[in-house]
Every structure is written in structure tokens, then in C-alpha cells.
Design a protein around this motif. Structure first.
Motif, PDB file in Angstrom:
ATOM      1  N   LYS A  19       0.726  -1.110   0.521  1.00  0.00           N
ATOM      2  CA  LYS A  19      -0.084   0.246   0.022  1.00  0.00           C
ATOM      3  C   LYS A  19       0.484   1.270  -0.137  1.00  0.00           C
ATOM      4  O   LYS A  19       0.899   2.200  -1.026  1.00  0.00           O
ATOM      5  CB  LYS A  19      -0.920   0.230   1.543  1.00  0.00           C
ATOM      6  N   THR A  21       3.764   1.457  -0.625  1.00  0.00           N
ATOM      7  CA  THR A  21       4.524   1.505  -1.706  1.00  0.00           C
ATOM      8  C   THR A  21       3.965   2.171  -3.129  1.00  0.00           C
ATOM      9  O   THR A  21       4.549   2.498  -3.672  1.00  0.00           O
ATOM     10  CB  THR A  21       4.816   0.355  -2.069  1.00  0.00           C
ATOM     11  N   ARG A 118      11.615  -8.390   6.426  1.00  0.00           N
ATOM     12  CA  ARG A 118      11.005  -6.610   6.983  1.00  0.00           C
ATOM     13  C   ARG A 118      11.577  -7.095   8.657  1.00  0.00           C
ATOM     14  O   ARG A 118      12.013  -8.220   9.083  1.00  0.00           O
ATOM     15  CB  ARG A 118       9.904  -6.459   7.439  1.00  0.00           C
ATOM     16  N   THR A 157       7.761  -9.635  -7.159  1.00  0.00           N
ATOM     17  CA  THR A 157       9.419  -8.968  -6.727  1.00  0.00           C
ATOM     18  C   THR A 157      10.260  -9.368  -6.434  1.00  0.00           C
ATOM     19  O   THR A 157      10.940  -9.082  -5.922  1.00  0.00           O
ATOM     20  CB  THR A 157       8.830  -7.003  -6.380  1.00  0.00           C
TER      21      THR A 157
HETATM   22  P1  UTP Z   1       4.048  -2.139   1.047  1.00  0.00           P
HETATM   23  O1  UTP Z   1       5.428  -1.500   3.245  1.00  0.00           O
HETATM   24  O2  UTP Z   1       4.771  -0.527   0.799  1.00  0.00           O
HETATM   25  O3  UTP Z   1       3.417  -2.919   2.755  1.00  0.00           O
HETATM   26  O4  UTP Z   1       5.331  -2.993   1.141  1.00  0.00           O
HETATM   27  P2  UTP Z   1       2.136  -2.197   3.221  1.00  0.00           P
HETATM   28  O5  UTP Z   1       0.617  -2.696   2.164  1.00  0.00           O
HETATM   29  O6  UTP Z   1       2.191  -0.349   3.456  1.00  0.00           O
HETATM   30  O7  UTP Z   1       1.978  -3.052   4.221  1.00  0.00           O
HETATM   31  P3  UTP Z   1       1.739  -2.254   5.792  1.00  0.00           P
HETATM   32  O8  UTP Z   1       0.350  -2.725   5.927  1.00  0.00           O
HETATM   33  O9  UTP Z   1       2.511  -0.466   6.021  1.00  0.00           O
HETATM   34  O10 UTP Z   1       2.547  -3.141   6.506  1.00  0.00           O
HETATM   35  C1  UTP Z   1       6.094  -4.124   2.126  1.00  0.00           C
HETATM   36  C2  UTP Z   1       7.731  -4.062   1.475  1.00  0.00           C
HETATM   37  O11 UTP Z   1       6.932  -5.036   0.229  1.00  0.00           O
HETATM   38  C3  UTP Z   1       7.921  -4.582  -1.229  1.00  0.00           C
HETATM   39  C4  UTP Z   1       8.716  -2.906   0.041  1.00  0.00           C
HETATM   40  O12 UTP Z   1       9.885  -2.987  -0.522  1.00  0.00           O
HETATM   41  C5  UTP Z   1       7.940  -3.503   1.302  1.00  0.00           C
HETATM   42  O13 UTP Z   1       9.800  -3.733   1.931  1.00  0.00           O
HETATM   43  N1  UTP Z   1       7.056  -4.141  -1.794  1.00  0.00           N
HETATM   44  C6  UTP Z   1       6.175  -3.515  -2.455  1.00  0.00           C
HETATM   45  C7  UTP Z   1       7.786  -5.041  -2.884  1.00  0.00           C
HETATM   46  O14 UTP Z   1       9.059  -5.872  -3.551  1.00  0.00           O
HETATM   47  N2  UTP Z   1       6.878  -4.794  -4.256  1.00  0.00           N
HETATM   48  C8  UTP Z   1       5.924  -4.039  -4.812  1.00  0.00           C
HETATM   49  O15 UTP Z   1       5.369  -4.011  -5.481  1.00  0.00           O
HETATM   50  C9  UTP Z   1       4.914  -3.528  -3.210  1.00  0.00           C
END
Ligand code: UTP
Ligand code: MG
Length: 491
Positions: A19, A21, A118, A157
Motif C-alpha cells: 500500500k 509503496t 522486514r 518482486t
Molecule cells: P509496503 O510497505 O508498501 O506494504 O510494502 P504495506 O501494504 O504498506 O504494508 P503495511 O501495512 O504498511 O505493513 C511492503 C514491502 O514490500 C516491498 C516493499 O519494498 C516493502 O519492503 N514491495 C512492495 C515490493 O517488493 N514490491 C512491491 O510492488 C511493493
């Protein structure tokens, strides 16, 4: 994916769904209201779960305040709690903003994989519970009455680093050579309406005109006013006489078409305007045009000792002016008698070096558009409301049909007065600088504030409505760099 803007955008998806990201490159940091970020502010860090209640208290306040001001608000929480979702939806409805859900539909295994990678993973049972809730959420969302539920399928990814789009590039693909019609099928003319030229008027004008040429504009237009108009600046800001100024620009040897938008019929007898335009045409090798209108700014007339007759008389004069100019520019020197204009001869040299387009400005439906339909090469309208523009084009075409003129002989041009930014942050910085006492959301809507790409999408729609030329006047054009930043619109 085109989402409404301004809007409420609620992100929905389990931890690690992507989200934050997704939102980061698309919205300004201030537009994203994140429960994690607020935990970091009211608590010890983004993962301080003890601070959740306080963080959500602040979040609700921020969301409500932004929506009430008509500002785009991206709610970055799990989005899995239906009670909270419905409260945000209600707040958007109350503010009259569209309400959108962006559902991050990432495969469960991928969420688990990202979570475990993470620094501080969500405990496995917590993530499992989120994923379970997320399975049902699509069905719930459908019942909730959102204006749009957009699902973003995020690909795994695992081996590929996340590549986020950079901000909108300022320089665009190669410009079309030749007639300067863009890939959108439009020509754009830079209308320069303010003159922050300091101590060096001619140097400033030179730089602006050269930049317009380099940025792929088809032409440059000047307003014709005796006092700066309140829509643009203060009465003591300089506003040069346009025909003199265009003469100076003609000397630069650019490929720009040059003309006014618009010359009021009240300032000069039509024969004198015809003479000025023919001279400019001769000096530019046939690249002159004349925008002409009935005039509206009474104060500048009074201040300069010029009569300002009632609208009906000015409109009569508008019709006679177009007819007179065309008669004087046409071949030969024979007498003319028609449409209320009687000229014993039409002797006028130098001859124009090419056709001089006459653009009639104004949207008066009964008279102005009819004069345009009957006599002009183009009719200039405003763009703020596309539905209204489409309607006025319909009125113009009805006049064309009525007077027996082929519709495509009268081009539709528009005056576009948008705020244009390099990226979303730049757009909002400009809105903030320019808005005065007007609320930011109101000012942004009125000026269609957007990035170059956003405006290209809009211009594509204008082309679809039959517009051939956009006269572009941005409210904060001050330097050649500002002009060059617009070049993407001409690609
Ligand atoms: P995000 O931090 O964007 O997830 O991505 P989120 O949905 O906001 O999660 P919460 O709810 O805040 O916990 C999570 C991980 O996934 C990677 C990001 O780099 C990050 O480390 N990610 C995200 C990818 O590898 N590819 C993507 O297309 C999106
Ligand atoms: Mg997040």
C-alpha cells in the motif's frame, strides 16, 4: 489507471501488500495520511502498537480536515476495518468528494514473504488474521457504495528490485518538425500576459520568445490591454502595447506565429488594425494572426480617453471590423460594399505575406459566435468546463449551419489558463503561492492545476472536442525556464 482527483483514496490490503509503496510515487507526502507514520509521531516508532489509539485519533482528525477543504487524502492503513472505512466514506460524501478504494490484491504468499523480510515483521498469526479478513473484503467493498474500487494486482518482486517511477520528466520526446502540430493533433500558442521584465524589457522578451520557439510552441500571442487586467495582475504592472512589442519579437527571426489575443475593436479603427497585422505579416514572412473581440474592460478605455459604447454597438463594430480587415487584405484595390461596410477602395500596402487568421474571441452565444461563424477563421472559447465547451462548439456549429458556412472553415481555439507543475509537489507549491485568499482546493480546481502529463490528458480530450489550437497562459510565467518546462505539452 486514472483515479479522480481531488478524491478520498482509501488503501486496503494486508501488511506487506504494498500500500505505502503504491502511494509514495503517486501522491505528495502530505496527501498520504498513514497510521504507521502517525504512530511514529505520537509513539516511539511506526510499529509502536501501544500508540495505535492515539495515532488513529490524529488520523481521523487529519482526514476529516483535509476532506472538508476539498483536498486529496490518501488513507494509508490496513483499511480492513469496515466501521472506519464507512466513516471516511461519509466524510468524503459530506465534502462532496469522490471516494475511491485502492485494493492491493497481492498474493498471500508474497505478503508473507515480504513480511518475513522486514526488520520488524508482523507476528505470523496477526498477518494470517489480516489475510483472512482481506479474502472477504472485496465483497464487502462492493456493498459499501464506493464510487470506484480499483484493484491493483502486484506482481511478485522476489528477485526484482522495486522500481518506482521518477517524477514527471520535464523534457519530453523529440518535437515534431514543420507545422508544429503535436502528437495530440494540437497546436499551442503561448499567450504572454504578464511582464516581470525588471530593468530590461527587450532582453526579457527576447529570452521568452526564444524559449517559446525552442519549446515547440507554434506561436506567441499578446493580450491587448491599456491597463493590466485584474485577473492577471495589478494596475501598475507593465502591459506593453502589443503590435509594437510583436514587431520587436518579429525581429528575432524565430519560427513563431505572432498575434494578439484579443485586440478590442474599440482601441483602433479596424483599418488601422488591418494595417498593423499586414505589416507584421510582411515582417514575419506570413506568420501573423489577429485575435479580435468586442472589448470589456471599461476602466482602461476611460483612463485613455477612448469611448466605450454599449455592448450592442461594440458587437456591431466587431462584425464590421472582421469584414473590413478581410476586405483590405484581399487581392486588388477594388471598392467594397457588404455587411454594413462601405469602402471606396481597398488600397493597403504592404500586402500580407500569407493568410492572416482572424480569431474572434468571446463566448456570447447569440452574436459573438454568429459573427465568428459568418466571418472568422477561428472562434476562441474558454476551457475550464469541458461540458460547457462542448456545448458552445455545438452553438457555433449551429450558427455555421444557419449561415451556410462549412463547419470546418471555422477552427475552434481555446484560451487555457492552467497551473502547470513539473510534478505533484511542484503543482501544489504553485497553487499555494498563487491562491491568495482562495482555498487551495478551489483554486486548484479553477486553474485545473496538474502536471504536464495531466494537462496532456486533458488536451487530448480538447482535441476530441474539435479544438485545433490551444492558447496557453500560465499564471506564473516569469522566466525562459518556465517556458521550457512546458515543452512536454508540445510533443
Ligand atoms: P509496503 O510497505 O508498501 O506494504 O510494502 P504495506 O501494504 O504498506 O504494508 P503495511 O501495512 O504498511 O505493513 C511492503 C514491502 O514490500 C516491498 C516493499 O519494498 C516493502 O519492503 N514491495 C512492495 C515490493 O517488493 N514490491 C512491491 O510492488 C511493493
Ligand atoms: Mg504501509
Amino acid at each position: 489507471m486514472q483515479l479522480p482527483d481531488p478524491a478520498l483514496v482509501v488503501l486496503v490490503g494486508a501488511s506487506g501488500a504494498g500500500k505505502s509503496t503504491w502511494a509514495a510515487p503517486r501522491y505528495r507526502a502530505q496527501e498520504v495520511v498513514s497510521s504507521d507514520a502517525l504512530r511514529g509521531i505520537v509513539g516511539s516508532g511506526p510499529h509502536d502498537l501501544d500508540a495505535s489509539a492515539d495515532a488513529f485519533g490524529v488520523l481521523e482528525t487529519i482526514v476529516e480536515a483535509r476532506l472538508r477543504r476539498g483536498l486529496t487524502t490518501v488513507v494509508d492503513t490496513l483499511g480492513l476495518d469496515p466501521t472506519r472505512r464507512l466513516a471516511w466514506l461519509a466524510a468524503a460524501r459530506a465534502a462532496g468528494l469522490p471516494a475511491v478504494v485502492v485494493l492491493l490484491d497481492t498474493p498471500e504468499a508474497e505478503c508473507r514473504r515480504r513480511n518475513s523480510a522486514r526488520d520488524r515483521p508482523v507476528p505470523a498469526p496477526v498477518l494470517a488474521a489480516q489475510l483472512k479478513t482481506a479474502r472477504d473484503v472485496r465483497r464487502q467493498l462492493e456493498a459499501e457504495g464506493w464510487d470506484l474500487v480499483a484493484a491493483v494486482a502486484v506482481e511478485s518482486t522476489a528477485d526484482v528490485p522495486v522500481a518506482l517511477p521518477d517524477s514527471v520528466p520535464v523534457s519530453a520526446p523529440a518535437l515534431p518538425v514543420g507545422d508544429r502540430t503535436s502528437s495530440l493533433g494540437l497546436r499551442s500558442v503561448l499567450q504572454v500576459s504578464r511582464f516581470p521584465w525588471g530593468e530590461e524589457p527587450l532582453a526579457w522578451l527576447t529570452d521568452i520568445a526564444r524559449a517559446a520557439d525552442e519549446a515547440g510552441f507554434a506561436g506567441l500571442a499578446l493580450m491587448d490591454h491599456l491597463i493590466q487586467v485584474p485577473q492577471v495582475g495589478r494596475a501598475w504592472d507593465p502591459i506593453p502595447e502589443p503590435w509594437v512589442t510583436l514587431g520587436a519579437i518579429a525581429g528575432l527571426g524565430t519560427g513563431l506565429e505572432l498575434g494578439t489575443l484579443c485586440t478590442p475593436v474599440t482601441f483602433r479603427p479596424a483599418g488601422v488594425t488591418a494595417k498593423a497585422a499586414a505589416t507584421l505579416s510582411a515582417l514575419t514572412g506570413g506568420r501573423a494572426f489577429v485575435g479580435i473581440g468586442a472589448g470589456w474592460f471599461e476602466r482602461e478605455h476611460a483612463a485613455h480617453g477612448i469611448a466605450f459604447p454599449p455592448a450592442r454597438e461594440r458587437l456591431d463594430e466587431l462584425e464590421r471590423a472582421v469584414v473590413t480587415m478581410k476586405a483590405l487584405w484581399s487581392a486588388g484595390t477594388k471598392s467594397y460594399d457588404g455587411h454594413g461596410v462601405v469602402l471606396p477602395e481597398t488600397t493597403s500596402y504592404p500586402r500580407p505575406a500569407g493568410p492572416i487568421q482572424v480569431v474572434v474571441g468571446g463566448s456570447g452565444e447569440r452574436r459573438t459566435l454568429r459573427i465568428a461563424a459568418r466571418h472568422a477563421d477561428a472562434c476562441n472559447l474558454r476551457t475550464t468546463d469541458e461540458a460547457e465547451l462542448a456545448r458552445l462548439v455545438g452553438v457555433l456549429h449551429a450558427h455555421c449551419d444557419d449561415v451556410g458556412r462549412p463547419r470546418d472553415e471555422v477552427a475552434v481555439t481555446v484560451l487555457d489558463l492552467p497551473v502547470v507543475g513539473r510534478d505533484r509537489d511542484d503543482v501544489w507549491a504553485r497553487v499555494e503561492r498563487l491562491r491568495g485568499r482562495t482555498a487551495a482546493a478551489t483554486y486548484a480546481a479553477r486553474t485545473l492545476a496538474a502536471t504536464v502529463d495531466g494537462h496532456r490528458d486533458r488536451w487530448a480530450r480538447l482535441a476530441g472536442l474539435g479544438v485545433t489550437t490551444v492558447f496557453l497562459a500560465t499564471p506564473d510565467l516569469g522566466s525562459p525556464e518556465d517556458v521550457l518546462a512546458l515543452r512536454g505539452l508540445n510533443a
